[in-house]
Design a protein around this motif. Structure first.
Motif, mmCIF file in Angstrom:
data_model
loop_
_atom_site.group_PDB
_atom_site.id
_atom_site.type_symbol
_atom_site.label_atom_id
_atom_site.label_comp_id
_atom_site.label_asym_id
_atom_site.label_seq_id
_atom_site.Cartn_x
_atom_site.Cartn_y
_atom_site.Cartn_z
ATOM 1 N N GLU A 80 -5.700 6.182 5.114
ATOM 2 C CA GLU A 80 -6.476 5.223 4.325
ATOM 3 C C GLU A 80 -5.632 4.116 4.274
ATOM 4 O O GLU A 80 -6.212 3.010 4.369
ATOM 5 C CB GLU A 80 -6.618 5.892 2.864
ATOM 6 C CG GLU A 80 -7.973 6.867 2.815
ATOM 7 C CD GLU A 80 -8.074 7.441 1.524
ATOM 8 O OE1 GLU A 80 -7.308 7.235 0.603
ATOM 9 O OE2 GLU A 80 -8.944 8.216 1.423
ATOM 10 N N VAL A 81 -4.202 4.226 4.109
ATOM 11 C CA VAL A 81 -3.398 3.006 3.823
ATOM 12 C C VAL A 81 -3.351 2.377 5.132
ATOM 13 O O VAL A 81 -3.211 1.101 5.286
ATOM 14 C CB VAL A 81 -1.779 3.352 3.281
ATOM 15 C CG1 VAL A 81 -1.172 4.313 4.430
ATOM 16 C CG2 VAL A 81 -1.435 2.247 2.913
ATOM 17 N N ASN A 82 -3.464 3.158 6.394
ATOM 18 C CA ASN A 82 -3.349 2.451 7.832
ATOM 19 C C ASN A 82 -4.667 1.559 7.888
ATOM 20 O O ASN A 82 -4.269 0.452 8.407
ATOM 21 C CB ASN A 82 -3.222 3.524 8.855
ATOM 22 C CG ASN A 82 -3.156 2.892 10.219
ATOM 23 O OD1 ASN A 82 -2.084 2.032 10.566
ATOM 24 N ND2 ASN A 82 -4.045 2.997 11.158
ATOM 25 N N GLY B 34 1.063 -1.222 -0.142
ATOM 26 C CA GLY B 34 -0.046 -0.019 0.152
ATOM 27 C C GLY B 34 0.847 1.111 0.003
ATOM 28 O O GLY B 34 1.824 1.405 0.793
ATOM 29 N N LEU B 35 0.632 2.372 -0.735
ATOM 30 C CA LEU B 35 1.176 3.466 -1.089
ATOM 31 C C LEU B 35 0.574 4.573 -1.083
ATOM 32 O O LEU B 35 -0.522 4.598 -1.413
ATOM 33 C CB LEU B 35 2.010 3.460 -2.481
ATOM 34 C CG LEU B 35 3.073 2.150 -2.602
ATOM 35 C CD1 LEU B 35 3.635 2.193 -3.964
ATOM 36 C CD2 LEU B 35 4.094 2.045 -1.663
ATOM 37 N N ILE B 36 0.782 5.596 -0.442
ATOM 38 C CA ILE B 36 0.382 6.924 -0.374
ATOM 39 C C ILE B 36 0.571 7.676 -1.581
ATOM 40 O O ILE B 36 1.738 8.348 -1.818
ATOM 41 C CB ILE B 36 0.661 8.025 0.955
ATOM 42 C CG1 ILE B 36 0.124 6.976 2.174
ATOM 43 C CG2 ILE B 36 -0.286 9.080 0.902
ATOM 44 C CD1 ILE B 36 0.730 7.415 3.427
ATOM 45 N N LEU C 80 1.766 -4.766 3.604
ATOM 46 C CA LEU C 80 2.859 -3.911 3.721
ATOM 47 C C LEU C 80 2.459 -2.654 3.286
ATOM 48 O O LEU C 80 1.756 -2.313 2.349
ATOM 49 C CB LEU C 80 3.973 -4.576 3.010
ATOM 50 C CG LEU C 80 5.395 -3.780 3.199
ATOM 51 C CD1 LEU C 80 6.629 -4.766 3.280
ATOM 52 C CD2 LEU C 80 5.676 -2.643 2.170
ATOM 53 N N SER C 81 3.062 -1.780 3.977
ATOM 54 C CA SER C 81 2.659 -0.024 3.616
ATOM 55 C C SER C 81 3.804 0.588 4.113
ATOM 56 O O SER C 81 4.912 0.398 4.859
ATOM 57 C CB SER C 81 1.537 0.482 4.244
ATOM 58 O OG SER C 81 1.768 0.488 5.760
ATOM 59 N N ILE C 82 3.824 1.868 3.270
ATOM 60 C CA ILE C 82 4.952 2.856 3.713
ATOM 61 C C ILE C 82 4.058 4.138 4.336
ATOM 62 O O ILE C 82 3.256 4.818 3.339
ATOM 63 C CB ILE C 82 5.795 3.294 2.694
ATOM 64 C CG1 ILE C 82 6.635 2.026 2.071
ATOM 65 C CG2 ILE C 82 6.603 4.465 2.832
ATOM 66 C CD1 ILE C 82 7.289 2.389 0.433
ATOM 67 N N TYR D 70 -2.879 1.921 -4.245
ATOM 68 C CA TYR D 70 -2.524 3.365 -4.010
ATOM 69 C C TYR D 70 -3.692 4.030 -3.065
ATOM 70 O O TYR D 70 -4.751 3.618 -3.517
ATOM 71 C CB TYR D 70 -2.410 3.982 -5.278
ATOM 72 C CG TYR D 70 -1.078 3.885 -6.018
ATOM 73 C CD1 TYR D 70 -0.032 4.469 -5.681
ATOM 74 C CD2 TYR D 70 -1.199 3.031 -7.072
ATOM 75 C CE1 TYR D 70 1.247 4.252 -6.288
ATOM 76 C CE2 TYR D 70 -0.144 2.717 -7.831
ATOM 77 C CZ TYR D 70 1.152 3.216 -7.296
ATOM 78 O OH TYR D 70 2.469 3.028 -7.987
ATOM 79 N N PHE D 71 -3.401 4.713 -2.247
ATOM 80 C CA PHE D 71 -4.453 5.357 -1.352
ATOM 81 C C PHE D 71 -3.885 6.956 -1.538
ATOM 82 O O PHE D 71 -2.877 7.426 -1.718
ATOM 83 C CB PHE D 71 -4.094 5.022 0.146
ATOM 84 C CG PHE D 71 -4.503 3.527 0.116
ATOM 85 C CD1 PHE D 71 -5.769 2.852 0.474
ATOM 86 C CD2 PHE D 71 -3.600 2.471 -0.182
ATOM 87 C CE1 PHE D 71 -6.028 1.758 0.526
ATOM 88 C CE2 PHE D 71 -3.845 1.085 -0.009
ATOM 89 C CZ PHE D 71 -4.919 0.822 0.466
#
Length: 298
Positions: free
Chosen positions: A62-64, A27-29, A74-76, A56-57
């Motif tokens: 949102e990604v959290n 997941g990416l912002i 997984l996310s950044i 994509y978020f």
């Protein structure tokens, strides 16, 4: 019999839609530069894009939400989200630091210095690093800032342009998109040099069941960060294509951004210090032990 057949088809369809992807779901912002090393690595052939399921978020919250609900592996994202998740018993971990600095305060151009921010309204994303850094900044310089909370960067930008707030706690590259009616008056890196901002977080499920894929992801990201840091000109060219900003904005953005893959004890202490501030603000009921927050992937 026909009715039973239809029910079976519906159940199979639901199962197919909810089945976890065998790929690592990342997941990416989208508007943030925090995931640039991942995109850079793909374009430089260091990361095989087809090995990942990329989502994509538009904002960190949102990604959290997607991470804690298990919709992504997984996310950044800002580290404050993961610490808060762990404090609430959510099954997620920080597996590496990544993006550093990259955030500061932009205000109306008629505000000439930090002292003139006293008692002004500043827009923040609630419970994010931008929120807590603004609180720490206000406290350090005795400004008594009035924090105004928003759910997305677009809402924040609109509020500043419409005079609903006097300043924003914001990040690159969007912080450079405002007109000459606004000025960047302070960088949080001046208070906390090379501070962590956005980390790589993963679900405990993914760490257990996709560990080899996560290890490969970290290894590839390390290679990408190394090459990116060594070749700024190429980094600027690629970032322009990814984010669609002109060269001047990208160059300035990367000047105020650092990337590093590690889990250093110094950075862990910094993040804990930020979370102690969040405890005082009432965002968490307890500050977790770092051993509960981090899982080093080698």
């Amino acid at each position: 019999m026909k009715k039973l057949f239809i029910i079976i088809l519906i159940c199979l369809n639901i199962f197919a839609c909810t089945k976890r992807s065998d790929k690592l779901i990342v997941g990416l912002i989208k508007p943030s530069l925090n995931h640039f090393p991942f995109e850079f690595g793909i374009r430089e052939g260091l990361i095989a894009e087809d090995e990942y399921d990329i989502k994509y978020f538009s904002a960190g919250w949102e990604v959290n939400e997607a991470l804690v609900s298990g919709k992504i592996d997984l996310s950044i994202m800002p580290f404050t989200y993961t610490w808060t998740d762990v404090a609430k018993g959510k099954k997620v971990k920080i597996i590496s630091f990544l993006e550093r600095e990259s955030d500061g305060i932009i205000c109306k151009s008629n505000i000439q210095n930090i002292k003139e921010l006293k008692s002004k309204k500043i827009g923040v994303l609630r419970a994010s690093t931008l929120d807590v850094f603004a609180e720490m900044f206000s406290e350090k310089y005795n400004l008594n800032l009035e924090l105004v909370y928003f759910r997305s960067p677009m809402e924040m930008a609109a509020a500043l342009q419409s005079n609903a707030v006097d300043a924003l706690s914001f990040y690159v590259p969007p912080i450079f998109k405002f007109s000459d009616d606004f000025r960047i008056i302070h960088w949080f890196g001046e208070d906390f040099p090379s501070h962590t901002c956005c980390d790589i977080s993963a679900t405990e499920y993914a760490i257990r069941n996709k560990r080899e894929q996560i290890e490969k992801f970290i290894s590839e990201m390390n290679l990408s960060v190394t090459l990116l840091n060594k070749n700024k000109e190429k980094a600027i060219t690629i970032a322009m294509k990814i984010f669609g900003f002109p060269e001047e904005i990208i160059e300035k953005s990367l000047r105020f951004t650092e990337y590093k893959i590690n889990l250093s004890e110094q950075d862990k202490r910094f993040e804990r210090k930020v979370m102690e501030k969040m405890l005082k603000l009432g965002y968490v009921d307890v500050v977790p032990n770092p051993a509960e927050v981090y899982d080093e992937i080698k």
